[in-house]
Design a protein around this motif. Structure first.
Motif, short mmCIF file in Angstrom:
data_model
loop_
_atom_site.label_atom_id
_atom_site.label_comp_id
_atom_site.label_asym_id
_atom_site.label_seq_id
_atom_site.Cartn_x
_atom_site.Cartn_y
_atom_site.Cartn_z
N ILE A 405 103.85 53.09 -3.61
CA ILE A 405 103.97 54.22 -4.71
C ILE A 405 103.09 55.71 -4.16
O ILE A 405 103.62 56.26 -5.33
N HIS A 406 102.13 55.07 -4.76
CA HIS A 406 100.42 56.49 -4.55
C HIS A 406 101.42 57.82 -3.54
O HIS A 406 101.42 58.87 -3.65
N HIS A 407 102.09 56.80 -2.04
CA HIS A 407 102.14 58.04 -1.04
C HIS A 407 103.07 58.06 -1.72
O HIS A 407 102.99 59.67 -0.78
N LEU A 408 104.52 57.64 -2.07
CA LEU A 408 105.36 58.52 -2.21
C LEU A 408 105.67 59.30 -3.21
O LEU A 408 105.84 60.25 -3.31
N PHE A 409 104.54 59.06 -4.28
CA PHE A 409 104.49 60.34 -5.17
C PHE A 409 102.46 61.07 -4.97
O PHE A 409 102.39 60.16 -6.66
N PRO A 410 102.34 61.14 -4.60
CA PRO A 410 100.69 61.41 -4.89
C PRO A 410 100.32 62.28 -6.15
O PRO A 410 99.42 61.83 -6.52
N ARG A 411 100.78 62.63 -6.93
CA ARG A 411 100.23 63.38 -8.28
C ARG A 411 100.31 62.12 -8.91
O ARG A 411 100.31 62.99 -10.49
N MET A 412 100.92 61.23 -9.15
CA MET A 412 101.84 60.64 -10.22
C MET A 412 100.26 60.56 -10.41
O MET A 412 99.48 59.06 -9.76
N PRO A 413 99.95 59.96 -11.90
CA PRO A 413 98.60 59.80 -12.29
C PRO A 413 98.47 58.23 -12.57
O PRO A 413 99.07 57.40 -12.40
N ARG A 414 97.23 57.52 -11.37
CA ARG A 414 97.00 56.38 -11.63
C ARG A 414 97.50 55.43 -11.66
O ARG A 414 97.36 54.40 -11.57
N HIS A 415 97.17 54.90 -13.50
CA HIS A 415 97.01 54.32 -14.53
C HIS A 415 99.16 53.77 -14.78
O HIS A 415 99.74 53.09 -14.96
N ASN A 416 99.93 54.87 -13.93
CA ASN A 416 100.98 54.66 -13.88
C ASN A 416 101.96 53.54 -12.87
O ASN A 416 102.54 53.82 -12.44
N LEU A 417 100.70 53.73 -11.92
CA LEU A 417 101.95 53.45 -10.90
C LEU A 417 102.04 51.85 -10.81
O LEU A 417 103.40 51.57 -9.95
N ARG A 418 101.41 50.84 -11.13
CA ARG A 418 102.02 49.43 -11.78
C ARG A 418 103.29 49.73 -12.23
O ARG A 418 103.84 48.83 -11.95
N SER A 419 103.05 50.95 -12.98
CA SER A 419 105.23 50.76 -14.28
C SER A 419 106.15 51.11 -12.33
O SER A 419 107.23 51.21 -12.69
N ALA A 420 105.47 51.80 -11.81
CA ALA A 420 106.45 52.66 -11.11
C ALA A 420 106.82 51.58 -9.82
O ALA A 420 107.43 51.94 -9.41
N GLN A 421 105.97 50.36 -9.89
CA GLN A 421 106.52 49.87 -8.04
C GLN A 421 106.79 49.19 -8.15
O GLN A 421 108.15 49.43 -7.22
N PRO A 422 108.22 48.60 -9.69
CA PRO A 422 109.28 48.17 -9.61
C PRO A 422 110.22 49.35 -9.25
O PRO A 422 110.60 48.76 -8.12
N PHE A 423 110.19 50.26 -9.27
CA PHE A 423 111.46 50.74 -9.30
C PHE A 423 110.96 51.00 -7.93
O PHE A 423 111.95 51.37 -6.51
N GLY A 424 110.13 51.74 -6.76
CA GLY A 424 109.84 51.99 -5.67
C GLY A 424 110.35 50.95 -4.34
O GLY A 424 110.37 50.69 -3.87
N ASN A 425 110.02 49.77 -5.00
CA ASN A 425 110.38 48.41 -4.17
C ASN A 425 111.66 48.91 -3.92
O ASN A 425 112.17 48.15 -2.75
N GLN A 426 112.44 49.19 -4.67
CA GLN A 426 114.41 49.21 -4.46
C GLN A 426 114.34 49.77 -3.40
O GLN A 426 114.76 49.30 -2.33
N ILE A 427 113.47 50.87 -3.14
CA ILE A 427 113.71 52.22 -1.83
C ILE A 427 113.74 50.67 -0.48
O ILE A 427 114.31 50.47 0.68
N VAL A 428 112.53 49.71 -0.75
CA VAL A 428 111.84 48.94 0.15
C VAL A 428 112.67 48.37 0.73
O VAL A 428 113.44 48.15 1.70
N TYR A 429 113.83 47.82 -0.71
CA TYR A 429 114.52 46.88 -0.78
C TYR A 429 115.51 47.31 0.22
O TYR A 429 116.87 46.60 1.56
#
Ligand code: HEM
Length: 468
Positions: A405-429
């Motif tokens: 998720i960091h590579h998909l959105f490099p400018r996203m603050p680090r502390h938000n990555l955990r919250s963003a990850q489930p959304f990112g997984n949707q693309i992977v799935y």
């Protein structure tokens, strides 16, 4: 023109550049890129680009809309980029060289790949909109307050144990605290490098220089230069500096013939020394990682001495000078020379955790070159891996264990990555589902073809013989 085409007839007076024209002009030396179906010319400005020249060079002659959106604040796309626009880009289906697909022609493997890649890109763009709505690109400064308290505790402990310690154990504990401090503060410097703290280039750069140069003796400019390239050409054996570690490691057998590194601008030869080290790389991995920080000093100084255009050179040289005063002064407080040497090694070697964390997310992933038709999102998901980690251990990985998720959105603050990850997984799935659907489809086709062949040849299968 197929009815579902998104092609819109361009205005008569507008300049238009087709794909073949773009290729020809880039081959002739022009620096042209495509963003949102427009062509931009950057020949003169490239040397002033805040993200470095190489970042742009990796996008010459191709559509880099997703890369540009991922790596820039909004004002660049809304205002700045307009100054460089020279034409509309003619989508390839209307280019005479690429005749429209007529009738029910079977799609080639390349076309299927391109279509899948485009699907991932479309899902990625939707995801970005969703994450913006969720305000996951906004900084929550309370997180940084927590982080600060951790850094301060580690640094204070390093000082107290060094100055007031009375035995080897105290001194080594101090060295360990300093290593942990450098390890942790690197995550903060990483945010500063991506402008994801205040999102203001000058302020975040100032923070980066303070953390990396003054406190750690490393050049933030050097790190930014190589890290941006890493984000654009992730895991490309020839272009990505983060997987170029000859003579010690070879991440892919492709480099056994040697290659020219576009980042280091030199031939990387797979000579006898490299052959020796690489054959033991599975043993040498951790020892080499432990020496990593010494190498970073050298890289930092080389960058500041040789980078032709770099606006923060003076500030960084000042920062490094301060570092090379405070750190030697600090270790000279130790009672013996042996202790000084041990301290230097422990405080530097135990930052190896960071190097392991960084390499873990990429070394085991694909290093293939799949061409320009692979979308940015597809490439990031193919080359980057998350590291599983419980919530309570997030502080140790700095949140960067959510590397995809960091590579998909490099400018996203680090502390938000955990919250963003489930959304990112949707693309992977959804990408995996596409692949699974394709596999299912190919199996059906194979079955059908086999049946046709059997019928044509009038072959009697053993199972059918019994029924005769
Ligand atoms: C017309 C084209 C472009 C313009 C006008 C432009 C402009 C800029 C500007 C103004 C910044 C500083 C942003 C800030 O205030 O934080 C920047 C940073 C950057 N640009 Fe570009 N850029 C262009 C093309 C590209 C391309 C093609 C790439 C490669 C993908 C690229 C990669 C970067 C990177 C990696 C950074 C640093 C981002 C960061 O600090 O997080 N740029 N660019």
């Amino acid at each position: 023109m197929p009815p579902e085409s998104t092609y819109v007839e361009p205005q008569a007076k507008k300049n238009i550049i087709s794909r073949s024209q773009l290729e020809a002009r880039c081959k002739a030396g022009e620096i042209l890129i495509v963003v949102n179906q427009k062509v931009y010319k950057l020949d003169k400005w490239i040397k002033h680009h805040p993200g470095g020249q190489l970042a742009i060079r990796h996008c010459i002659g191709r559509d880099c809309t997703d890369e540009v959106k991922a790596l820039h604040p909004d004002y660049v796309l809304e205002k700045k980029i307009k100054y460089f626009e020279i034409a509309d880009y003619l989508p390839k289906e209307s280019d005479p060289e690429f005749a429209p697909i007529i009738g029910s022609r079977t799609r080639s493997k390349d076309e299927i790949f391109e279509a899948q890649s485009a699907q991932i890109s479309a899902a990625y763009r939707q995801l970005e909109t969703r994450l913006r709505k969720e305000q996951l690109f906004e900084t929550n400064y309370i997180n940084y307050a927590w982080e600060f308290s951790r850094y301060l505790t580690l640094f204070t402990m390093a000082i107290v144990l060094n100055l007031y310690g009375t035995c080897t154990m105290h001194y080594m504990a101090s060295a360990l605290c300093l290593a942990m401090f450098w390890h942790q503060v690197s995550f903060f410097a990483h945010d500063a490098g991506h402008n994801s703290i205040t999102h203001n280039l000058q302020i975040d750069n100032g923070i980066g220089i303070f953390l990396a140069d003054f406190l750690g003796g490393l050049s933030i400019g050097w790190w930014k230069k190589s890290h941006y390239v890493h984000h654009i050409v992730t895991n490309h054996p020839i272009h990505d500096p983060d997987i170029q570690h000859l003579p010690f490691f070879a991440v892919t057998t492709r480099i056994f013939q040697g290659f020219f590194s576009t980042y280091h601008q030199k031939e990387m030869v797979f000579d006898r020394v490299a052959q020796f080290f690489v054959s033991y790389q599975h043993y040498l991995y951790y020892p080499v990682m432990m020496m990593g920080r010494f190498n970073l000093y050298v890289q930092s100084m080389m960058f500041l001495a040789t980078e032709p255009v770099y606006p923060y050179r003076k500030q960084e040289i000042f920062g490094l000078t301060i570092y090379w005063i405070w750190y030697p002064y600090f270790i000279m407080q130790l009672p013996t020379w042996n202790m000084v040497i041990a301290y230097v090694f422990v405080s530097h070697m135990f930052t190896f955790m960071l190097h392991v964390q960084i390499t873990l997310s990429h070394f085991g992933m694909s290093t293939e070159e799949l061409g320009d038709t692979e979308s940015f999102a597809a490439k990031m998901l193919r080359t980057t891996m998350d590291v599983d980690c419980p919530l309570w251990l997030d502080w140790f990985h700095g949140g960067l264990q959510f590397q995809a998720i960091h590579h998909l959105f490099p400018r996203m603050p680090r502390h938000n990555l955990r919250s963003a990850q489930p959304f990112g997984n949707q693309i992977v799935y959804s990408a995996l589902k596409d692949v699974a659907d394709q596999v299912g489809f190919f199996v059906e086709v194979a079955k059908h073809e086999a049946k046709e062949y059997i019928d044509a040849q009038k072959i009697v299968l053993p199972a059918d013989k019994k029924n005769l």
